[in-house]
Design a protein around this motif. Structure first.
Motif, short mmCIF file in Angstrom:
data_model
loop_
_atom_site.label_atom_id
_atom_site.label_comp_id
_atom_site.label_asym_id
_atom_site.label_seq_id
_atom_site.Cartn_x
_atom_site.Cartn_y
_atom_site.Cartn_z
N MET A 271 1.00 -1.13 0.02
CA MET A 271 0.25 0.02 -0.08
C MET A 271 0.92 1.18 -0.05
SD MET A 271 -1.87 2.66 1.56
CE MET A 271 -1.77 2.47 3.39
N ASP A 272 0.88 1.93 -0.96
CA ASP A 272 2.01 3.07 -1.42
C ASP A 272 1.65 4.35 -0.75
OD1 ASP A 272 3.49 1.73 -3.14
OD2 ASP A 272 1.70 1.61 -4.43
N VAL A 273 0.20 4.81 -0.54
CA VAL A 273 0.23 5.98 -0.18
C VAL A 273 -0.92 6.15 0.86
CG1 VAL A 273 -0.60 8.47 -1.00
CG2 VAL A 273 0.49 6.96 -2.45
N GLU A 274 -0.82 6.67 2.19
CA GLU A 274 -1.88 6.96 3.20
C GLU A 274 -2.63 8.14 2.94
OE1 GLU A 274 -2.24 7.23 8.05
OE2 GLU A 274 -0.28 7.89 6.91
N MET A 275 -3.90 8.10 2.67
CA MET A 275 -4.80 9.32 2.31
C MET A 275 -5.72 9.44 3.48
SD MET A 275 -3.88 10.40 -0.67
CE MET A 275 -5.43 11.32 -1.38
N PRO A 276 -6.00 10.96 3.40
CA PRO A 276 -5.49 11.95 2.67
C PRO A 276 -4.43 12.81 3.45
CG PRO A 276 -7.63 12.51 3.64
CD PRO A 276 -7.16 11.22 4.22
N LEU A 277 -4.45 12.61 4.86
CA LEU A 277 -3.58 13.43 5.82
C LEU A 277 -2.13 13.01 6.09
CD1 LEU A 277 -6.83 14.03 7.95
CD2 LEU A 277 -5.89 15.42 6.08
N ARG A 278 -1.42 13.60 6.88
CA ARG A 278 -0.08 13.11 7.55
C ARG A 278 -0.92 12.51 8.76
NH1 ARG A 278 4.50 14.96 5.87
NH2 ARG A 278 5.17 15.41 7.91
N LEU A 279 -0.72 11.26 8.86
CA LEU A 279 -1.45 10.73 10.10
C LEU A 279 -0.09 9.53 10.52
CD1 LEU A 279 -5.07 10.23 9.37
CD2 LEU A 279 -3.95 11.88 10.94
N LEU A 280 -0.47 8.19 10.30
CA LEU A 280 0.43 7.22 10.95
C LEU A 280 1.65 7.40 10.18
CD1 LEU A 280 -1.77 4.08 11.00
CD2 LEU A 280 -1.11 5.69 13.12
N ARG A 281 1.94 7.60 8.98
CA ARG A 281 3.17 7.29 8.54
C ARG A 281 4.10 8.60 8.78
NH1 ARG A 281 2.18 4.27 2.81
NH2 ARG A 281 1.98 2.35 3.53
N ALA A 282 3.48 9.88 8.77
CA ALA A 282 4.15 11.12 9.08
C ALA A 282 5.06 10.82 10.54
CB ALA A 282 3.23 12.22 9.10
N ARG A 283 4.27 10.16 11.26
CA ARG A 283 4.70 10.06 12.62
C ARG A 283 6.11 8.61 12.89
NH1 ARG A 283 -0.61 10.41 14.14
NH2 ARG A 283 -0.84 8.29 14.95
N ALA A 284 5.82 7.88 12.08
CA ALA A 284 6.39 6.50 12.13
C ALA A 284 7.71 6.38 11.15
CB ALA A 284 5.41 5.35 12.19
N LEU A 285 7.30 6.78 9.72
CA LEU A 285 8.22 6.41 8.79
C LEU A 285 9.74 6.91 9.04
CD1 LEU A 285 6.25 6.00 5.56
CD2 LEU A 285 6.67 4.34 7.24
N PRO A 286 9.73 8.48 9.16
CA PRO A 286 11.00 8.79 9.38
C PRO A 286 12.10 8.13 10.41
CG PRO A 286 9.55 10.57 9.41
CD PRO A 286 8.86 9.26 9.56
N ALA A 287 11.66 7.53 11.67
CA ALA A 287 12.30 6.83 12.56
C ALA A 287 12.76 5.45 12.05
CB ALA A 287 11.60 6.88 14.03
N ALA A 288 11.48 4.85 11.57
CA ALA A 288 11.93 3.40 11.10
C ALA A 288 12.93 3.60 9.86
CB ALA A 288 10.24 3.16 10.32
N LEU A 289 12.92 4.34 9.28
CA LEU A 289 13.93 4.47 8.00
C LEU A 289 15.19 4.60 8.76
CD1 LEU A 289 14.39 4.04 5.28
CD2 LEU A 289 14.00 6.65 5.05
N ARG A 290 15.38 5.57 9.72
CA ARG A 290 16.53 5.68 10.18
C ARG A 290 17.16 4.60 10.97
NH1 ARG A 290 14.26 10.66 11.81
NH2 ARG A 290 13.96 9.85 13.96
#
Length: 735
Positions: A271-290
């Protein structure tokens, strides 16, 4: 300049290079990714709006496109979303008949023209992405969003959904929804669908694959669970089936707000895009990638899919940018009128005196138009697909415009004595009854959501309990949702009986987005039509059919049973449900129930006969040649329908293979070639994923609706060739 691109930017250069053939879309996407920061790349994977906008989504949805993944520094416009199953939801746009009404036209070429119009208006409103293609199967008539689908049959749904996709893609990216097995509304956030492999791949997915093959750019995942997993984290369907088995190369978005349950796992599942707001991914992805929890390759794979699709479409879409003048233009209003006319299904038209009641006699001088819906522009539910056109035409207004010299009296029918008096005084009474947004539609508010997506403070504690409590309370009062009954409101049924008792020359017009049981009053009514939610020109179209200016061109996209018990069990509060291959007309066939009106049924104002001349058919498909003759004295249309069934069964179950809509002048004769889809006669091996013929003694039959008998059908020999048949009854069955 097109509002969805910025000239002179890196993105514009990439689009220009792909259009010119210098590079392909994959290379363009890689070049853009090479110029982006990690923050910008992660920003492609969710909506651009902050979570604080959540309460304002209903207000903003009809004003501006919702944007995801815009990178202004490079000129990347992002996904600029507009909804639009019956027209564009942004601003005042053309309101076409709802999707299920357009399914009743059985005319893919007409549906493709609707797609072109929706794409034009979408792009003129500044969007580049239209979530207009809904191909969920109508498993039960009580589904609140039945009006947004193409009915109960996979082949009809595939043909119509593919046509809409081709039309929309001329100007905007086309998104198909809701993948997969979404056909309940009240519990759509929680329900878990259990389904066996054969039913999944042979009933509920073929039309999705057809739309993918037609070029759909994007897929929206559903809210519900399938086999225990929410669809945003359902790798088996999003990756193994959609991408690996079907070869889909576009991107997947979530259904809105509550359609994403895990930021990392959903990305890994496809699932590529979380719509339509900055919710789960905005909070979790940066740290998960780091910290390495999320692989960089997974992020880049989704980013590449998104950018590749956007660039490819921008490079190939119609180059002329539409102006605002196309929105609700005379051409689009005329198209809305044409579609509404072609969708109206004439179910009964008995003689009252010397001639059938419809079309209305030219000498008519006094009509009574009765019913609470007669003076309303009833366009459908008020959920995410709601369109607000600049003008509308109600049935009453349409009749008054079509019959300026006729006296037309009207009442809502709330006072039954007054309704009976008006009916008795008129030559003919027209009763307009049915459903509206209070009876069925998208359930916008429900208690069954995970409010934890709004932030950690909503994950537990008093704030979470408060929000969930308020949602449950609001859900008791919100309009729409799944239907509680398949009959009309009791007041509407009483009104019909009162009016027809006062005037035997009574026409009943049904307005709804799905089946309505008619057993309590049908036998007493000489003329009955299904007019659906007919769009902004629906009243004018209805008047043209009633007066005989146009032919009622519609055919049922579902079966009308005599009893709700003949359909699958439906519980709008269920947290789990089993989907099998027994639903609609197929269930009635298998259990031996005669319908009130079969799938594919509809009458016209003339008599057109069918005769099957010849055919070829094998495991890849084929065609049937059918001779048509208009035996009447006026122009008319018909839908040639070709079915197959395993006649070794005690009760053969009809499977639609193909259809063709044809118009004929009086006395005219023509031969049409109907393309046949082999899919309904095949089965998929779950282990090898290969398709092979289903066992049984298969036969073929052509006609004007789903056949009630297979005695004269053509047998299929050795599952490769269908033998000739001397005669196929054309107007047999319900007339």
């Amino acid at each position: 300049m097109d509002a969805t691109t910025m000239t002179g930017t890196a993105y514009d250069d990439a689009v220009r290079a792909v259009r010119g053939g210098g590079i392909n879309a994959d290379e363009a996407a890689n070049q853009l990714i090479g110029q982006m920061t990690d923050q910008e790349i992660l920003g492609l994977l969710d909506g651009d709006s902050p979570r604080l906008l959540l309460p304002f989504i209903p207000i903003l949805l009809d004003r501006v496109p919702f944007v995801a993944g815009a990178v202004p520094r490079l000129g990347i416009p992002g996904i600029r979303f507009s909804d639009g199953g019956r027209g564009v939801v942004i601003g005042a746009c053309t309101a076409f008949p709802v999707t299920i009404a357009r399914a009743a036209t059985w005319d893919p070429s007409l549906e493709e023209r609707v797609g072109v119009a929706i794409g034009l208006e979408t792009r003129a409103r500044g969007a580049n992405y239209s979530a207009s293609v809904c191909v969920n199967l109508l498993r039960h008539a009580a589904w609140g969003r039945a009006q947004e689908c193409y009915g109960e049959d996979p082949v009809l749904t595939a043909r119509m959904g593919s046509a809409l996709t081709r039309g929309v893609r001329v100007n905007t990216m086309a998104c198909v929804k809701h993948f997969a097995l979404n056909s309940m509304e009240n519990e759509r956030f929680e329900v878990d669908v259990a389904v066996d492999e054969h039913s999944l791949h042979e009933v509920y997915l073929p039309h999705f694959k057809a739309v993918i093959d037609a070029g759909a750019d994007s897929v929206m995942s559903a809210y519900n669970r399938v086999r225990g997993e929410y669809m945003d984290v359902n790798r088996a369907l999003l990756t193994d089936v959609l991408r690996h088995e079907w070869g889909f190369s576009g991107f997947v978005t979530s259904d809105w707000v509550f359609g994403t349950h895990d930021a990392v796992v959903s990305l890994e599942a496809g699932m590529d895009v979380e719509m339509p707001l900055r919710l789960l991914r905005a909070r979790a992805l940066p740290a998960a990638l780091r910290n390495g929890v999320l692989a960089r390759a997974t992020v880049l794979e989704s980013a590449r899919r998104i950018l590749r699709t956007c660039v490819q479409h921008a490079a190939t879409r119609e180059s002329v940018v539409p102006s605002r003048a196309v929105i609700a233009s005379p051409a689009h209003r005329a198209l809305a009128h044409e579609v509404a006319t072609e969708s109206i299904v004439l179910l009964k038209n008995e003689a009252v005196g010397a001639a059938p009641l419809l079309p209305l006699a030219p000498a008519t001088r006094h009509l009574a138009v009765i019913g609470r819906l007669a003076s309303q522009a009833n366009l459908g539910d008020h959920g995410s697909s709601r369109v607000r056109p600049p003008s509308t035409v109600s049935p009453l207004r349409g009749l008054r415009a079509a019959l300026p010299g006729v006296r037309i009296t009207s009442t809502t029918g709330k006072n039954e004595h007054r309704a009976a008096a008006l009916a008795a005084a008129a030559e003919t009474a027209i009763v307009v009854v049915g459903l509206d947004q209070h009876d069925e539609g998208e359930s916008v508010v429900t208690g069954g959501v995970d409010v934890g997506v709004l932030g950690r403070e909503f994950g537990s504690g008093p704030l979470r309990r408060l929000v969930i409590g308020l949602a449950h309370l609001a859900s008791r009062f919100v309009r729409g949702g799944d239907r509680s009954s398949l009959t009309l409101r009791p007041s509407d049924e009483r009104l019909i009986q009162v009016v027809v008792a006062a005037n035997p020359r009574t026409v009943v017009v049904l307005v709804s987005g799905s089946a309505i049981l008619t057993e309590a009053w049908r036998d007493r009514v000489p003329a009955l039509l299904f007019a659906w939610y007919g769009g902004m020109e629906g009243g004018r179209a209805l008047a043209s059919v009633l007066t005989g200016g146009e032919e009622p061109g519609g055919r049922l996209p579902f079966v009308l049973p005599t009893d709700a018990a003949h359909l699958p069990f439906f519980d709008s509060t269920a947290k789990s449900v089993v989907y099998d291959n027994q639903w609609g007309q197929r269930r009635l066939d298998g259990e031996g129930h005669r319908p009130a009106f079969p799938f594919g049924f509809g009458l016209g104002y003339t008599r057109i006969e069918h005769r099957l001349l010849g055919h070829t058919f094998d495991n890849t498909g084929g065609h049937a040649d059918v001779l048509l003759t208009n035996k009447g004295d006026r122009k008319g249309s018909t839908v040639v329908q070709v079915y197959a069934a395993d006649v070794s069964l005690r009760r053969p179950v009809a499977q639609l293979l193909g259809f063709q809509k044809v118009s004929l002048q009086p006395g005219a004769e023509t031969t049409v070639r109907v393309v046949l889809d082999a899919g309904p006669t095949l089965q998929r091996d779950p282990t090898t994923r290969r398709w092979s013929p289903r066992a049984g003694e298969w036969a073929l039959q052509a006609g004007q609706h789903s056949p009630g008998s297979w005695e004269n059908a053509v047998r299929l020999r050795h599952r490769e060739v269908l033998m000739d048949q001397e005669d196929i009854p054309g107007q047999a069955g319900l007339m």
